[in-house]
Design an enzyme around this catalytic site. Structure first.
Site, PDB file in Angstrom:
ATOM      1  CG  ASP A  45      45.514  -4.419  39.067  1.00  0.00           C
ATOM      2  OD1 ASP A  45      44.945  -4.119  37.993  1.00  0.00           O
ATOM      3  OD2 ASP A  45      45.750  -5.439  39.610  1.00  0.00           O
ATOM      4  CG  HIS A  88      36.648  -9.004  36.581  1.00  0.00           C
ATOM      5  ND1 HIS A  88      35.365  -8.979  37.377  1.00  0.00           N
ATOM      6  CD2 HIS A  88      37.486  -9.801  36.756  1.00  0.00           C
ATOM      7  CE1 HIS A  88      35.407 -10.436  37.835  1.00  0.00           C
ATOM      8  NE2 HIS A  88      36.551 -10.867  37.297  1.00  0.00           N
TER       9      HIS A  88
HETATM   10  C1  BDR Z   1      39.743  -7.415  39.504  1.00  0.00           C
HETATM   11  O1  BDR Z   1      40.915  -7.765  40.118  1.00  0.00           O
HETATM   12  C2  BDR Z   1      41.882  -7.929  39.049  1.00  0.00           C
HETATM   13  O2  BDR Z   1      42.311  -9.175  39.045  1.00  0.00           O
HETATM   14  C3  BDR Z   1      41.241  -7.673  37.818  1.00  0.00           C
HETATM   15  O3  BDR Z   1      42.174  -7.128  36.842  1.00  0.00           O
HETATM   16  C4  BDR Z   1      39.948  -6.999  38.037  1.00  0.00           C
HETATM   17  O4  BDR Z   1      40.352  -5.495  38.271  1.00  0.00           O
HETATM   18  C5  BDR Z   1      38.655  -8.461  39.576  1.00  0.00           C
HETATM   19  O5  BDR Z   1      38.347  -8.816  40.815  1.00  0.00           O
HETATM   20 CA    CA Z   2      42.519  -4.804  37.412  1.00  0.00          CA
END
Ligand code: BDR
Ligand code: CA
Length: 314
Positions: A9, A246
């Protein structure tokens, strides 16, 4: 060489994971499928096309537009305060001439799995909607791919959406439950480790100084996008000039799982109870049916090594 399909995403942290994958000498990206989350699925695809161009990776990679709503038909809210209006911190990257591949995301995932005959790794960096839809079409998918790495969830740390849930899992908890039970060889990289790993302004200054000449534009992009992301991290955690890592951490683990330690567990995801939506129910808690395979949940990671590896490709 590891053959990976990235489902994303494309927000700020996705973009760094993507650039890492495109520059890594041991990963070959077979394709991208996009999903709504940090931004719309369409904007995620647009960002991905532009990142491929920025990377000058030297090979063609199809980008396929995926789900713009979760399995329950919900869309949003889009966290523009985290990833900006365009998902990549409002940085304007040059437009790519590449067109989207006209194929459905689930069909593309299935055809890549068939083509690579057990040699495909799926790296899922967003909601698991596309994967769940692919499973609906081909329930044998887990046995056709090598493994799947999922960024999402938390078991021991507070969630980032509610006290129990992380955004990717919460955003399509029904899809996550389907995927967790499907029988994939799966590694889940959740907040337990991603919120223990930090990328700092200092790291970026070092990168600026020592990066390859050909990667200067990439580093400038990362610097600008992180400026936006650092601001959100400061406002939400009080940590100055750094951010948690992340999606890039999930990508590093996809490339080489030896930077982490894992616990094997059966797990499912709560999607019916509103209060606990998105909570991972492990077999250490109560789980009503155990008739599915175990997954590897990442419980510790060598964060210093992870950051060094992340920077090293640039
Ligand atoms: C996840 O949520 C999205 O905002 C980031 O890209 C990551 O994949 C972290 O909670
Ligand atoms: Ca993500």
């Amino acid at each position: 060489m590891k053959h990976i399909l990235i489902d994303c995403d494309t927000g700020i942290d996705d973009s760094i994971a993507i650039l890492y994958a495109l520059k890594s000498k041991t990963l070959h990206v077979e394709g991208f499928t996009t999903v709504y989350g940090n931004t719309s699925s369409h904007q995620a695809a647009e960002n991905t096309l532009r990142l491929i161009k920025l990377s000058k990776c030297g090979y063609e990679i199809p980008v396929v537009l995926g789900a713009n709503q979760n399995l329950d038909g919900e869309y949003g809210p889009i966290p523009i305060y985290i990833h900006g209006d365009n998902g990549i911190g409002n940085v304007e990257l040059p437009k790519s001439e590449q067109q989207l591949r006209k194929e459905s995301a689930p069909d593309f995932i299935i055809s890549k799995a068939n083509e690579l005959q057990g040699d495909l790794t799926i790296v899922a960096l967003g909601r698991l909607t596309n994967i769940a839809l692919a499973l609906e079409k081909d329930p044998r998918l887990p046995y056709k791919v090598k493994n799947m790495i999922v960024m999402g969830g938390t078991i021991g740390k507070p969630g980032n959406v509610n006290p129990y849930a992380e955004a990717n899992i919460y955003g399509d908890a029904r899809a996550a439950d389907i995927v967790f039970r499907a029988g994939f060889h799966m590694i889940v990289v959740g907040l337990d480790v991603t919120t223990e790993t930090y990328l700092s302004g200092h790291d970026i200054s070092v990168l600026e100084k020592y990066c390859d000449v050909e990667n200067r534009d990439i580093v400038q992009y990362i610097k600008s996008a992180l400026k936006f992301y650092f601001k959100f991290n400061y406002e939400s955690t009080g940590c100055q000039d750094r951010c948690v890592v992340h999606d890039p951490l999930a990508m590093l683990i996809a490339e080489n799982p030896s930077i982490g330690e894992y616990r094997m567990m059966r797990a499912a995801v709560e999607y019916e109870n509103k209060e606990f939506r998105g909570m991972i129910k492990t077999d250490e808690r109560f789980i009503s049916d155990y008739n599915h395979d175990e997954i590897l949940y990442c419980i510790r990671v060598d964060s210093d090594l992870a950051i060094r590896r992340l920077l090293s490709v640039f």
